[in-house]
Design a protein around this motif. Sequence first.
Motif, short mmCIF file in Angstrom:
data_model
loop_
_atom_site.label_atom_id
_atom_site.label_comp_id
_atom_site.label_asym_id
_atom_site.label_seq_id
_atom_site.Cartn_x
_atom_site.Cartn_y
_atom_site.Cartn_z
N GLY A 1 0.40 -1.28 0.27
CA GLY A 1 0.16 -0.13 0.01
C GLY A 1 1.01 1.55 -0.09
O GLY A 1 1.85 1.34 0.42
N SER B 1 -9.70 -0.96 -3.32
CA SER B 1 -8.74 -1.51 -2.71
C SER B 1 -8.37 -3.26 -2.79
O SER B 1 -7.83 -4.25 -3.54
N VAL C 1 -4.05 -3.48 3.05
CA VAL C 1 -5.35 -2.46 1.72
C VAL C 1 -7.22 -2.83 2.24
O VAL C 1 -7.79 -2.55 1.13
N TYR D 1 -1.59 -0.61 -3.81
CA TYR D 1 -2.85 0.44 -4.20
C TYR D 1 -2.91 1.33 -3.84
O TYR D 1 -1.91 1.48 -2.67
#
Length: 552
Positions: free
Chosen positions: A487, A532, A526, A520
């Motif tokens: 992420g 996501s 995430v 993401y």
Amino acid sequence: MRLLQCSFLLACVLCASLFAQQPDTTKPAETAKPREKKTRPESSQPAPEPKITEPTTPAPEPKPDAGKESAADKEEHFDMTEVPPVVTHHQMTVAGKTLRYTATAGRLPIKRGDGRIEAEMFFVAYTLDGQEANQRPVTFCFNGGPGSASVWLHMGSVGPKQVVLQPNGFMPAAPYRITDNSNTLLDKSDLVFVDAIATGFSRAANTELQKKYLGVKGDIDAFGEFIRLYITRYDRWPSPLFILGESYGTTRAAGIAGYLADHGISFNGITLLSTAMDFGTLEWSKGNDLPYVLLVPSFTMIAAYHKRLAPDLMQDIAKTRTEVEHWAANDYALALAKGDALSADERQKIIDAYARYTGLDRKLIDNANLRIDVEQFTLNLLLDQKVRVGRLDGRFTGPDPEGVLTPHQYDPTGSAIVPPYTAVFNNYLRTELGYKVDTPYKVFAWDEPAFQKWDWGEAVKGFPNTAPSLRAALAKNPYLKVLVMEGYFDLATPYAAANYSIDHLNFGPDAQKRISFASYEAGHMVYVDSASHAKMTRDLAEFMGKCLETVK
């Protein structure tokens, strides 16, 4: 290590108490039939008194006027009697297709060589009905900490149920709710969620044995043995095997892959979500500048999310991200390497560029000697608004309960996520899975004194690093594939640190073809962001498909 033990930074966590599973029985799990319930189970009988299964030295008889507990009385002992798991049956609809599945909740024993049980590990397994179990993939899922249960992946990511949050993952109003997870992985793989010892309902027999498993090696050994025993008892040796580990769970996943490769168990695929293998990429110190370099791209992404960058940098975030990655790995890294040899002009150029890419004040950067850590960033980015930025997810913000400039690590991410997950999962265990015990489910085990002395093993040689174990597994199994999920708003395990760890496996370009990445617009977890989460499921399904192409 502060990196993952501080995840969510809760002021209060659940206290440990004696574990007892119901009903009272001494039948081993190999011979006892599981307790099977198709509807909401009736209340169980009161839990049996804990039984000491480890040999102990008899304590001397207390004197009548002693008035004090002996040391043996004060030591906690947990009932290691094996009891059958609780089995329930369910169904859900995913993409218009009805999935009928069986849930199995219970504990598996971790035994020493002579068969005596040293610990029991709690798990919840979901298996799709009407399938050839020995041919169907099975994925072992776990979170990290160390000291965190696996409730997050279970109820937020790939399990059949999920906690209802706001679409961006922010906290909804109580009471919290549960719903079918349209992004479950159950249509592609059976799922087994496992809690580390001292978390969830997993317990060691006593305090001394607990210490054995609270460390890098002991933790890997326990999970490795759990996987071996699960595929043995449930006849899954022929099944394609997968691992999904998150955060410190990736530390564990890499270690397990190497450990079980030497015990005849090979995996088809390993997914590393929010990677933490090489702690040298994550733990900043006076002798280690690398984490400062790897943090900058994540600082930029979070600053952009909060609109703290110049307009020209905001026009094309992908282009800006690439630009910052190059600057951090070259100009900034070289400046830190020069140390006091850096000229005044060079230093000012770095300060100006750093401020431009992060939205931070130039004086702060100068006073920090060009080295901004996570706490400094989360405290100062939105200081003018008197709110802190999240560590696990930089999109989250909130006022510090102890004051604006209080020198401690407070993460508004945890405050927003922990209550919904804790409340929903405790209710789900009892009402839908029928697993009824009085013992508290320990979402975190950081109140355990032994966790403050986590055994980092070979850290005496440097920073802990299980990446070599992953490399060994890849070398020994030419069909093993790895998916790295990251992420952009994660400051606990920055995406640039994950990339660096993979790039330094020293494996060569051919092996690198077996490693793929998925990024993401989210943080550490995430899946709390709905967009996501959907992408994560698609990425996992595609990855598993590639892994199974070679399975005949």
